[in-house]
Design a protein around this motif. Sequence first.
Motif, mmCIF file in Angstrom:
data_model
loop_
_atom_site.group_PDB
_atom_site.id
_atom_site.type_symbol
_atom_site.label_atom_id
_atom_site.label_comp_id
_atom_site.label_asym_id
_atom_site.label_seq_id
_atom_site.Cartn_x
_atom_site.Cartn_y
_atom_site.Cartn_z
ATOM 1 N N LEU A 9 0.827 -1.203 0.000
ATOM 2 C CA LEU A 9 0.000 0.000 0.000
ATOM 3 C C LEU A 9 0.861 1.253 0.000
ATOM 4 O O LEU A 9 1.962 1.268 0.538
ATOM 5 C CB LEU A 9 -0.905 0.036 1.239
ATOM 6 N N THR A 10 0.333 2.300 -0.599
ATOM 7 C CA THR A 10 0.916 3.632 -0.461
ATOM 8 C C THR A 10 -0.155 4.532 0.133
ATOM 9 O O THR A 10 -1.357 4.269 0.001
ATOM 10 C CB THR A 10 1.409 4.209 -1.807
ATOM 11 N N PHE A 11 0.289 5.602 0.792
ATOM 12 C CA PHE A 11 -0.631 6.487 1.507
ATOM 13 C C PHE A 11 -0.421 7.931 1.077
ATOM 14 O O PHE A 11 0.709 8.387 0.919
ATOM 15 C CB PHE A 11 -0.400 6.373 3.018
ATOM 16 N N ASP A 12 -1.533 8.635 0.904
ATOM 17 C CA ASP A 12 -1.526 10.065 0.617
ATOM 18 C C ASP A 12 -2.213 10.784 1.768
ATOM 19 O O ASP A 12 -3.252 10.329 2.256
ATOM 20 C CB ASP A 12 -2.285 10.383 -0.673
ATOM 21 N N SER B 120 -7.250 20.137 5.016
ATOM 22 C CA SER B 120 -8.280 21.127 4.695
ATOM 23 C C SER B 120 -8.378 22.115 5.845
ATOM 24 O O SER B 120 -8.429 21.720 7.013
ATOM 25 C CB SER B 120 -9.645 20.450 4.498
ATOM 26 N N SER B 121 -8.390 23.403 5.521
ATOM 27 C CA SER B 121 -8.559 24.432 6.555
ATOM 28 C C SER B 121 -9.973 25.002 6.540
ATOM 29 O O SER B 121 -10.275 25.930 7.280
ATOM 30 C CB SER B 121 -7.538 25.563 6.346
ATOM 31 N N ASP B 122 -10.850 24.415 5.698
ATOM 32 C CA ASP B 122 -12.221 24.936 5.573
ATOM 33 C C ASP B 122 -13.268 23.832 5.679
ATOM 34 O O ASP B 122 -14.244 23.801 4.934
ATOM 35 C CB ASP B 122 -12.374 25.722 4.267
ATOM 36 N N ASN B 123 -13.053 22.917 6.637
ATOM 37 C CA ASN B 123 -14.002 21.856 6.953
ATOM 38 C C ASN B 123 -14.273 20.924 5.768
ATOM 39 O O ASN B 123 -15.377 20.422 5.603
ATOM 40 C CB ASN B 123 -15.302 22.436 7.503
ATOM 41 N N GLY B 124 -13.266 20.724 4.910
ATOM 42 C CA GLY B 124 -13.389 19.762 3.825
ATOM 43 C C GLY B 124 -13.856 20.307 2.495
ATOM 44 O O GLY B 124 -14.011 19.550 1.540
ATOM 45 N N ALA B 125 -14.069 21.609 2.379
ATOM 46 C CA ALA B 125 -14.487 22.179 1.092
ATOM 47 C C ALA B 125 -13.354 22.111 0.075
ATOM 48 O O ALA B 125 -13.597 21.876 -1.112
ATOM 49 C CB ALA B 125 -14.958 23.618 1.271
ATOM 50 N N ASN B 126 -12.118 22.299 0.527
ATOM 51 C CA ASN B 126 -10.938 22.258 -0.348
ATOM 52 C C ASN B 126 -9.845 21.457 0.352
ATOM 53 O O ASN B 126 -9.735 21.500 1.578
ATOM 54 C CB ASN B 126 -10.424 23.678 -0.640
ATOM 55 N N TRP B 127 -9.029 20.757 -0.445
ATOM 56 C CA TRP B 127 -7.966 19.923 0.103
ATOM 57 C C TRP B 127 -6.634 20.270 -0.540
ATOM 58 O O TRP B 127 -6.574 20.514 -1.750
ATOM 59 C CB TRP B 127 -8.269 18.442 -0.130
ATOM 60 N N SER B 128 -5.577 20.280 0.266
ATOM 61 C CA SER B 128 -4.211 20.510 -0.205
ATOM 62 C C SER B 128 -3.364 19.314 0.190
ATOM 63 O O SER B 128 -3.502 18.791 1.302
ATOM 64 C CB SER B 128 -3.616 21.763 0.437
ATOM 65 N N PRO B 129 -2.452 18.875 -0.684
ATOM 66 C CA PRO B 129 -1.612 17.724 -0.325
ATOM 67 C C PRO B 129 -0.637 18.061 0.803
ATOM 68 O O PRO B 129 -0.090 19.159 0.848
ATOM 69 C CB PRO B 129 -0.869 17.404 -1.624
ATOM 70 N N ILE B 130 -0.462 17.104 1.694
ATOM 71 C CA ILE B 130 0.590 17.180 2.706
ATOM 72 C C ILE B 130 1.775 16.378 2.192
ATOM 73 O O ILE B 130 2.894 16.868 2.126
ATOM 74 C CB ILE B 130 0.114 16.612 4.065
ATOM 75 N N VAL B 131 1.515 15.128 1.821
ATOM 76 C CA VAL B 131 2.538 14.229 1.270
ATOM 77 C C VAL B 131 1.812 13.108 0.527
ATOM 78 O O VAL B 131 0.678 12.778 0.860
ATOM 79 C CB VAL B 131 3.449 13.676 2.396
ATOM 80 N N SER B 132 2.462 12.540 -0.466
ATOM 81 C CA SER B 132 1.858 11.399 -1.167
ATOM 82 C C SER B 132 2.913 10.335 -1.430
ATOM 83 O O SER B 132 4.108 10.611 -1.465
ATOM 84 C CB SER B 132 1.189 11.839 -2.469
ATOM 85 N N GLY B 133 2.439 9.108 -1.571
ATOM 86 C CA GLY B 133 3.313 7.996 -1.888
ATOM 87 C C GLY B 133 4.058 7.391 -0.713
ATOM 88 O O GLY B 133 5.037 6.674 -0.918
ATOM 89 N N LEU B 134 3.604 7.661 0.522
ATOM 90 C CA LEU B 134 4.253 7.030 1.680
ATOM 91 C C LEU B 134 4.027 5.528 1.636
ATOM 92 O O LEU B 134 2.963 5.069 1.230
ATOM 93 C CB LEU B 134 3.668 7.569 2.986
ATOM 94 N N SER B 135 5.001 4.743 2.073
ATOM 95 C CA SER B 135 4.815 3.292 2.134
ATOM 96 C C SER B 135 5.464 2.742 3.393
ATOM 97 O O SER B 135 6.340 3.369 3.985
ATOM 98 C CB SER B 135 5.395 2.619 0.891
#
Length: 144
Positions: free
Chosen positions: A62-65, A69-84
Amino acid sequence: MFPTRPARSAVIAALIVTALFTSGSAIAQVSSVALIRPNGGEGWTGGTTHQITWSVGDITGLTFDLEFSSDNGANWSPIVSGLSNTTGYFWVIPQIPGSLNLVRITAHDEALNSSSDVSDGVFTIHPLPQITGTSPLAGAQLGV
């Protein structure tokens, strides 16, 4: 001649099972991923480091992304992707004060199946305290 009704049913069932295994749509599933922290109610300070943690049945393949969100889920920004091969990530909290913050985790397998979870409640990001100071006046003596 056409096969008898029971024979046709067996052929149709075999075709359905073959199609499901081939497409992966109903058979292959990623283990459910569950976000542990932050999961609502936390108060973190921008600029500090905290660990995002999650649980999953089996992390093999598995990989994890992670997203924020700073607006209760209306918009999302990546923190990190592809962790394993992990169930945690040390995150430097953004200096975006507010109380409507969420984190989302998505697990992906090699067949592009996915499972995700979002913080059960919002958490707060406090501003980094500003330290101001004054210096003694020129020529002043400090008592020791």
